[in-house]
Scaffold this motif. Structure first.
Motif, PDB file in Angstrom:
ATOM      1  N   ASP A  53     -15.633   7.606  -2.715  1.00  0.00           N
ATOM      2  CA  ASP A  53     -15.287   8.515  -1.622  1.00  0.00           C
ATOM      3  C   ASP A  53     -16.035   9.827  -1.819  1.00  0.00           C
ATOM      4  O   ASP A  53     -15.625  10.662  -2.628  1.00  0.00           O
ATOM      5  N   GLY A  78     -12.265  -1.265  -2.884  1.00  0.00           N
ATOM      6  CA  GLY A  78     -12.612   0.083  -2.467  1.00  0.00           C
ATOM      7  C   GLY A  78     -14.033   0.475  -2.856  1.00  0.00           C
ATOM      8  O   GLY A  78     -14.774  -0.283  -3.492  1.00  0.00           O
ATOM      9  N   SER A 133      -7.068  10.625   2.482  1.00  0.00           N
ATOM     10  CA  SER A 133      -5.879   9.865   2.108  1.00  0.00           C
ATOM     11  C   SER A 133      -5.771   8.643   2.998  1.00  0.00           C
ATOM     12  O   SER A 133      -6.406   8.567   4.054  1.00  0.00           O
ATOM     13  N   PRO A 134      -4.959   7.638   2.604  1.00  0.00           N
ATOM     14  CA  PRO A 134      -4.832   6.424   3.411  1.00  0.00           C
ATOM     15  C   PRO A 134      -4.357   6.755   4.815  1.00  0.00           C
ATOM     16  O   PRO A 134      -3.603   7.720   4.995  1.00  0.00           O
ATOM     17  N   PRO A 135      -4.791   6.001   5.834  1.00  0.00           N
ATOM     18  CA  PRO A 135      -5.648   4.816   5.721  1.00  0.00           C
ATOM     19  C   PRO A 135      -7.144   5.138   5.781  1.00  0.00           C
ATOM     20  O   PRO A 135      -7.967   4.235   5.716  1.00  0.00           O
ATOM     21  N   ARG A 147     -11.434   5.610   1.331  1.00  0.00           N
ATOM     22  CA  ARG A 147     -12.211   4.431   0.950  1.00  0.00           C
ATOM     23  C   ARG A 147     -11.965   4.019  -0.496  1.00  0.00           C
ATOM     24  O   ARG A 147     -12.148   2.874  -0.860  1.00  0.00           O
ATOM     25  N   TYR A 183      -3.898   3.833  -3.926  1.00  0.00           N
ATOM     26  CA  TYR A 183      -4.098   3.652  -2.482  1.00  0.00           C
ATOM     27  C   TYR A 183      -4.090   2.186  -2.056  1.00  0.00           C
ATOM     28  O   TYR A 183      -4.116   1.896  -0.859  1.00  0.00           O
ATOM     29  N   THR A 184      -4.095   1.243  -2.999  1.00  0.00           N
ATOM     30  CA  THR A 184      -4.059  -0.172  -2.617  1.00  0.00           C
ATOM     31  C   THR A 184      -2.768  -0.847  -3.054  1.00  0.00           C
ATOM     32  O   THR A 184      -2.528  -2.003  -2.697  1.00  0.00           O
ATOM     33  N   MET A 216       0.822  -1.214   0.000  1.00  0.00           N
ATOM     34  CA  MET A 216       0.000   0.000   0.000  1.00  0.00           C
ATOM     35  C   MET A 216       0.851   1.257   0.000  1.00  0.00           C
ATOM     36  O   MET A 216       0.376   2.324  -0.340  1.00  0.00           O
ATOM     37  N   ARG A 217       2.126   1.138   0.381  1.00  0.00           N
ATOM     38  CA  ARG A 217       3.004   2.304   0.416  1.00  0.00           C
ATOM     39  C   ARG A 217       3.819   2.469  -0.870  1.00  0.00           C
ATOM     40  O   ARG A 217       4.713   3.292  -0.924  1.00  0.00           O
TER      41      ARG A 217
END
Length: 563
Positions: A268, A265, A273-275, A278, A299-300, A1-2
């Motif tokens: 939104d 997801g 932003s994460p986390p 959605r 974001y995933t 995710m990063r």
């Protein structure tokens, strides 16, 4: 995710490349394997452009390293990386594209300029924009004219730069823009030369290069914040909705939208932003050669693909002259995205099934036929291919027909066994056709002693052997002496002889002996014959022909051809 996958591109080998903005890597997806290449932990690679022979950058991937203020060239063959500095100060190189003459173009969001890099010299040329703080983002080059098109998100404009003169033309939509919320983002060139772009406020736009007219189209409310955009070869426009968590298709002719929600997801309504976010935040997108749409999810940390194309299908065999009653069917059906779900077969428009990969021709008339094959993938798309062949039955067909008969009386069983014996004793020369006719006629006379006797088909075979008997001459290729059976053969000019290598199987092991048929005086050499395969040759002139097997020097056959 990063990892932060950003822009996606597909090369001419259908490898999918992704710039990983957060992890500082370039990723290649090939054959279900993800391979990453280090660009720089804090380099912030955002955009990539695929090089090829057409744009004078074969086997090359270009990357914009936003935080490093550099462009990066990656060699696909060696993995070598070369970095090009763009100068001092904060420029934030963002989108990147390759011109038809080999120049590397890029937008610089922080300074409001368009840059051009000469990859040979490393020289960077800067083009200032007429409007300050324009925030150029998206970039696309028309491959025919070389014109450089770009979006100016902060001032609600589309720009065009003429690479020959350096002149910049602005196409104005409004006096101001909120940039990351409402401004134009991605931009793409359509096959007809039209320039399409996505506006974050919920619109698609098109610039007519000839008139300068801008058309704006409202997207469905669910497709919130369209950003990345691409135009397919059919002219349909595709976009990804950052907050709408979907892929959007627009068909210009019927003016119709289709929304494809992502499986990961949700929408939104209040972007975060994460986390806390959605949405998967789809960002970059690109088509492969089959027409499937690949996209990144920022974001995933995932690469996604929307299956839009049928499977690839190539029918190899049967083709040409087929004299066996159960030829193998060979085809290549492949779908890398959704997989092939089913393969269906039809012979002359009639649905058929295969048995152990073989097509039964026992009930087929002699002559031309067409086998049609349809492969369907799990997305429901189908491809159809076909193969034309000519069925010329021989003794093997008669043997299979005899074995398939179902006697109901002792007379029928005796007739079936007698037919097998007669077939084994049938001559291999010009008298073979007459012998096969006689065997079939004797069986037909006792048809009431068999269940479901194929009277009509037997009559068809008798007629075929009566008129086409010259094509029934067959020589068996053996794995031991005498190597050919028969070892001597006498035929008439114009006759066709078939050499068949069909050794008995040994459990699950097929013989691996190499066999080729060489007719020296006619300068003919067959392809390599594998188990079950055959080779036919017509002898046009009288004479003595030496037939050998180049892979077995001791194997020899003399064919006497008379007028």
């Amino acid at each position: 995710m990063r990892s932060g996958p950003a822009i996606v591109a597909v090369d001419e080998d259908d490898d999918v490349w992704v710039a990983m903005a957060r992890s500082g890597k370039l990723v290649r997806f090939r054959n279900d394997r993800v391979q990453s290449f280090e660009i720089g932990q804090d380099s912030r690679p955002v955009a990539i452009a695929v090089g090829n022979a057409g744009n004078r950058h074969p086997n090359t991937i270009w990357i914009s390293a936003a935080f490093d203020e550099k462009l990066v060239r990656f060699d696909k063959l060696t993995g070598a990386i070369r970095k090009y500095s763009l100068g001092e100060g904060t420029m934030w190189p963002f989108m990147i594209d390759l011109g038809p003459t080999g120049d590397v173009w890029f937008t610089q969001r922080a300074v409001g300029r368009i840059g051009r890099l000469d990859a040979e010299t490393g020289v960077v040329q800067q083009f200032a924009l007429p409007t300050e703080n324009a925030g150029p983002a998206g970039l696309a080059i028309d491959p025919r004219s070389g014109m450089v098109w770009f979006t100016q998100g902060q001032v609600d404009r589309i720009g065009r730069l003429d690479p020959q003169t350096g002149k910049v033309t602005d196409y104005v939509m409004g006096d101001q823009s909120t940039g990351m919320t409402s401004g134009p983002a991605g931009i793409a060139i359509a096959p007809d030369g039209g320039v399409w772009f996505a506006k974050l406020e919920g619109k698609l736009g098109r610039v007519d290069p000839g008139t300068g007219r801008i058309q704006l189209i409202e997207v469905p409310e669910a497709a919130r914040r369209p950003a990345g955009i691409a135009v397919g070869p059919d002219g349909n426009v595709w976009a990804v909705a950052l907050d709408g968590n979907s892929v959007l298709r627009y068909e210009p002719a019927p003016r119709r939208f289709t929304i494809y929600p992502l499986p990961t997801g949700t929408v939104d309504a209040e972007p975060s932003s994460p986390p806390a976010a959605r949405t998967a935040r789809p960002f970059g997108l690109a088509f492969d050669s089959r027409g499937n749409l690949w996209f990144s999810e920022q974001y995933t940390g995932q690469l996604g693909v929307l299956a839009l194309a049928p499977p690839s299908l190539r029918v190899v065999s049967p083709n040409g002259d087929i004299n066996t009653h159960d030829p193998f069917v060979t085809l290549a059906a492949f779908d890398r995205v959704s997989g092939v779900e089913s393969v269906e077969y039809s012979l002359d428009g009639r649905s058929v099934t295969l048995s152990a990969g073989r097509l039964s021709l026992l009930d087929c008339r002699p002559g031309p036929h067409r086998l049609a094959i349809t492969a369907t993938n799990h997305a429901g798309f189908s491809s159809t291919g076909s193969s034309d062949f000519r069925f010329t039955p021989n003794g093997g067909t008669v043997s299979a027909l005899i074995d398939a008969l179902e006697p109901t009386t002792d007379v029928g069983r005796a007739a079936q066994n007698a037919a097998r014996g007669s077939l084994n004793r049938a001559p291999q020369d010009a008298g073979r056709a007459e012998a096969l006719q006689s065997i079939l006629e004797r069986l037909a006379a006792l048809r009431t002693d068999f269940a479901g006797f194929p009277t009509s088909y037997v009559q068809t075979l008798v007629g075929h052997f009566r008129t086409e008997g010259t094509n029934l001459l067959e020589v068996k290729v053996l794995d031991q002496q005498p190597w050919f059976l028969p070892a001597q053969l006498s035929v008439r000019a114009g006759d066709t002889v078939t050499w068949r290598y069909d050794p008995p199987s040994q459990g699950h092991i097929l013989p691996q002996h190499a066999n080729r048929i060489q007719i020296e005086s006619d300068r003919v050499v067959s392809p390599l014959l594998r188990a079950g395969e055959s080779f036919a040759h017509q002898f046009a002139r009288a004479g003595a022909y030496a037939v050998t097997n180049p892979d077995r020097p001791e194997a020899k056959l003399v064919v006497e051809v008379v007028q």
